[in-house]
Design an enzyme around this catalytic site. Structure first.
Site, PDB file in Angstrom:
ATOM      1  N   ASN A  76      43.337  50.629  42.315  1.00 20.70           N
ATOM      2  CA  ASN A  76      44.347  49.596  42.519  1.00 20.70           C
ATOM      3  C   ASN A  76      45.490  49.691  41.518  1.00 20.70           C
ATOM      4  OD1 ASN A  76      43.485  48.296  44.830  1.00 20.70           O
ATOM      5  ND2 ASN A  76      42.068  46.971  43.726  1.00 20.70           N
TER       6      ASN A  76
ATOM      7  N   SER B 128      37.637  43.141  42.333  1.00 19.39           N
ATOM      8  CA  SER B 128      38.663  44.189  42.285  1.00 19.39           C
ATOM      9  C   SER B 128      39.755  43.852  41.285  1.00 19.39           C
ATOM     10  CB  SER B 128      39.297  44.367  43.669  1.00 19.39           C
ATOM     11  OG  SER B 128      39.926  43.158  44.077  1.00 19.39           O
TER      12      SER B 128
ATOM     13  N   GLU C 128      33.686  52.223  42.366  1.00 23.00           N
ATOM     14  CA  GLU C 128      34.111  52.220  40.969  1.00 23.00           C
ATOM     15  C   GLU C 128      33.066  51.471  40.147  1.00 23.00           C
ATOM     16  OE1 GLU C 128      38.962  52.269  41.063  1.00 23.00           O
ATOM     17  OE2 GLU C 128      37.969  50.349  41.456  1.00 23.00           O
TER      18      GLU C 128
ATOM     19  N   HIS D 283      32.437  48.184  42.174  1.00 22.07           N
ATOM     20  CA  HIS D 283      33.512  47.840  43.110  1.00 22.07           C
ATOM     21  C   HIS D 283      33.477  48.762  44.326  1.00 22.07           C
ATOM     22  CE1 HIS D 283      38.065  47.804  44.088  1.00 22.07           C
ATOM     23  NE2 HIS D 283      37.427  46.895  44.790  1.00 22.07           N
TER      24      HIS D 283
END
Length: 536
Positions: free
Chosen positions: A216, A145, A178, A166
């Protein structure tokens, strides 16, 4: 569906688009390898197994792998016992997962996903070892991540087949995946991973390898700006959470509730990682308040204390709403006021007369002699000085009537009378008012503007498409709308005004508007479109 392009040189020029193709998903007949049998690794293994693949699960500790897999299987079987899932389906899927002792067992795998410790050297060494074992067409994917896919692939003998895949925790439940490309990742690999994720019942989005990828990175202001507002005394954290949970905003959880659920230590570490990765860019500055909570071991639910206390005696804190009084006087509003329709509805509920009045400031309403403005980043104090009147600034987003609790700032001479009168006007429609400190952008519009700005920057710098950004925040962090869609709804000009006014007030890079947002605002001005209302 994605374009098959040469190794990533950025988006193609219009005249250089290659013929669109679709690389197939990894065949269900092909084994999937998973390295790392922690929570994420086991969850990924289960996801692939339920999609019909045989799965080879490896960990440095076979005992730990078998233990974690057994615990997870027990949880799944309990769901089957409660009728949540077919028991035969469960047993068939679990039978397809085998714990293996050596990476050499991955020789037949068509895809290997690593979910080991977040240590870049460990991951790179793992890829180097896998390359000596797997076939030449096997895809190697990282569940990282935080690390650059380009850096993970550096030194690999075939870096084109290395990409990010991800998953979000818990992997069997969360829809989003992702798919992340490094500088060398082949387009066919990105496309094949996307198709595979889709075949596994997931929602894939594609991102270029930059710090935080999509979710994120884009989500940082949701936490950071909430922490900033509490730090500067704009509101208490239960108030901030209540405003975000209100139907007018539509978030499932407020930022402080969510930080307690994630863990303040985890959330702070991600904040710091992205701040460092962007070379100390002020937009990502970690909160000193959150650092203090981490230092005090107030990590949230896992330590039974974070921003809230979690024990048998705890209850939700009260939000201090203004006690309504009698609404004296009628409603007037400028014809170009974006709140006109909603104010008319409120006036009807309150039984007061409402009429248009061109003598009022543009964009304003007037209730009992108090000017009412929508929050566009100007403080109530500045507006009160400009018009020499009592002013209330309402922190609403799209639709005033959808709110059940509204934050506001006040500046004026007769505070008790003014606040009781305004609260009384809204109370007829069961809307409660909570007073905020008179800070630019207040809570909702300020935070949402920051989120939209970050999403605009991701799209502007070709990290991901607008559609994938919107899909990512809805599927990955349960936002009620996509941020680019929200930009359109609110009007990019309004969002830009809020950010520029924040920047003028604080003089910090934190509030620097993205060129992508400025372009969208310019395009809105050129077309004359303004979904947010007539008055900006």
């Amino acid at each position: 569906m994605h374009l098959l392009l040469p190794a990533h040189t950025g988006p193609p020029d219009d005249g250089l688009l290659l013929k669109m193709q679709v690389a197939p998903a990894v065949s269900v007949e092909t084994p999937i390898g998973v390295v790392g049998a922690g929570t994420m690794g086991v969850g990924i293994a289960e996801t692939a197994a339920f999609a019909g693949h045989s799965v080879l699960l490896h960990d440095v500790s076979r005992e730990a792998a078998e233990h974690n897999l057994s615990r997870s299987a027990a949880r799944i079987r309990k769901r089957a016992e409660r009728g949540k899932i077919d028991p035969a389906t469960v047993e068939a899927a679990l039978s397809r997962i085998a714990v293996v002792d050596s990476l050499t067992d991955f020789a037949t795998a068509g895809l290997v996903i690593e979910a080991v410790i977040e240590d870049i050297e460990v991951k790179r060494d793992l890829f180097a070892s896998l390359e000596t074992v797997v076939s030449s067409d096997c895809i190697l994917a990282s569940n990282t991540s935080s690390f650059s896919i380009s850096e993970l692939a550096c030194g690999a003998s075939n870096s084109e087949r290395i990409a990010g895949m991800h998953f979000f925790n818990p992997a069997p439940v969360m829809a989003l995946v992702e798919v992340v490309s490094g500088l060398d990742t082949a387009g066919r690999v990105v496309d094949r991973l996307s198709q595979t994720a889709r075949a596994w019942g997931k929602t894939p989005v594609v991102a270029r390898s930059t710090p935080g990828f999509i979710v994120n990175r884009v989500a940082r202001p949701f936490y950071g700006e909430a922490l900033r507002l509490v730090t500067e005394g704009a509101a208490e954290h239960p108030t901030v959470d209540a405003l975000f949970r209100d139907p007018g905003a539509g978030f499932r959880m407020g930022p402080f509730e969510l930080m307690d659920l994630i863990g303040n230590d985890v959330n702070y570490a991600v904040n710091k990682s992205i701040f460092d990765a962007f070379n100390g860019d002020g937009r990502y500055t970690p909160s000193l308040l959150q650092r203090e909570y981490v230092a005090a071991n107030r990590l949230g639910r896992k330590t039974n204390r974070g921003f809230y206390v979690y024990d048998d005696s705890s209850r939700a804190p009260d939000v201090p709403c203004v006690v309504p009084g009698k609404c004296k006087g009628n409603l007037r509003y400028h014809p170009d006021c974006s709140l006109a329709a909603a104010l008319n509805d409120l006036a009807m509920a309150a039984g007061v007369e409402a009429r248009a009045d061109t003598t009022l400031p543009k964009g304003a309403g007037d209730i009992s002699g108090i000017l009412l403005f929508r929050n566009d980043g100007i403080t109530a104090s500045d507006l009160a000085d400009a018009y020499d009147r009592s002013v209330v600034v309402i922190d609403c987003l799209e639709d005033l009537s959808s709110h059940r609790i509204l934050g506001f700032a006040y500046a004026g001479r007769d505070e008790k009378h003014d606040l009781e009168s305004i609260a009384g006007f809204f109370a007829f429609s069961s809307v409660s008012l909570v007073r905020l400190d008179d800070v630019p952008g207040l809570v909702l519009m300020r935070t949402l503007s920051m989120l939209i700005n970050e999403a605009s920057d991701v799209v502007y710098h070709n990290v991901a498409s607008a559609d994938d950004v919107d899909t990512a925040v809805q599927a990955g962090v349960n936002y009620p709308k996509g941020l680019i869609d929200w930009r359109r709804r609110l009007g990019p000009t309004r969002v830009l005004l809020v950010l520029d006014r924040l920047f003028d007030f604080y003089r910090e890079d934190r509030y620097r508007a993205s060129p992508g947002l400025r372009r969208a605002a310019r395009a809105q001005c050129q077309t004359g479109e303004n979904p947010a209302g007539k008055s900006l």
